[in-house]
Design an enzyme around this catalytic site. Structure first.
Site, PDB file in Angstrom:
ATOM      1  CG  HIS A 166      30.615  48.624  52.047  1.00 45.77           C
ATOM      2  ND1 HIS A 166      29.677  49.392  52.693  1.00 45.77           N
ATOM      3  CD2 HIS A 166      30.683  47.463  52.738  1.00 45.77           C
ATOM      4  CE1 HIS A 166      29.204  48.724  53.731  1.00 45.77           C
ATOM      5  NE2 HIS A 166      29.806  47.549  53.780  1.00 45.77           N
ATOM      6  CD  GLU A 205      29.239  52.723  48.536  1.00 46.38           C
ATOM      7  OE1 GLU A 205      28.098  53.112  48.859  1.00 46.38           O
ATOM      8  OE2 GLU A 205      29.655  51.574  48.770  1.00 46.38           O
ATOM      9  CB  CYS A 233      26.544  52.404  54.599  1.00 42.09           C
ATOM     10  SG  CYS A 233      28.340  52.143  54.565  1.00 42.09           S
ATOM     11  CB  CYS A 257      30.492  54.253  51.925  1.00 37.78           C
ATOM     12  SG  CYS A 257      30.906  52.488  51.841  1.00 37.78           S
TER      13      CYS A 257
END
Length: 149
Positions: free
Chosen positions: A56, A58, A86, A89
């Site tokens: 992701h 992040e 999410c 993360c």
């Protein structure tokens, strides 16, 4: 007087990262990490490119920032991300002890707020910065995906 390096400025940089993800066929989420008004890390989703569910935006930015700083803690740093983090993360951000998280659009279904994911007690979180722009790129992406199928 307008502050040149404010939340809107840095969120625009995160949106540029999201646009790069869009161009690669990735879900368009972008992130930048800032300390002392300086971008030290950038990232965008690479889950398809790397065939890695953890890739992701992040996570990419956290790793880059830790490498830049030479340590695992991101104290004094702010993460600007186009979509609310999410649970995964948010967990990584907890362990990084990041000082601040600023997101664009909410993720009602998978975001850390509704899932009640704990952040580090010293981490501040706020959202809605350039929310329409952050939301728009996601909508465009999923409309395009639906039209291709």
């Amino acid at each position: 007087m307008i502050e040149p390096f404010d939340d809107t400025y840095f969120m625009q940089k995160a949106i540029q990262e999201a646009e790069m993800a869009f161009e690669k066929g990735e879900i368009p989420v972008g992130a930048v990490i800032v300390i002392d008004n300086k971008i030290i890390a950038r990232g965008h989703n690479l889950t398809e490119t790397l065939t890695d569910v953890t890739a992701h935006a992040e996570m990419q930015a956290i790793t880059a920032a830790a490498n830049f700083l030479g340590g695992k803690y991101l104290k004094g740093c702010t993460l600007y991300v186009t979509l609310e983090p999410c649970q995964m993360c948010a967990g990584a951000l907890y362990w990084s002890q990041i000082s601040r998280i600023v997101y664009g659009a909410r993720d009602i279904e998978r975001g850390c707020i509704n899932l009640k994911t704990k952040l580090h007690p010293k981490t501040k979180i706020e959202g809605g910065i350039l929310e329409d722009k952050a939301s728009d790129i996601l909508k465009r992406f999923f409309i395009m995906k639906r039209n291709l199928n």
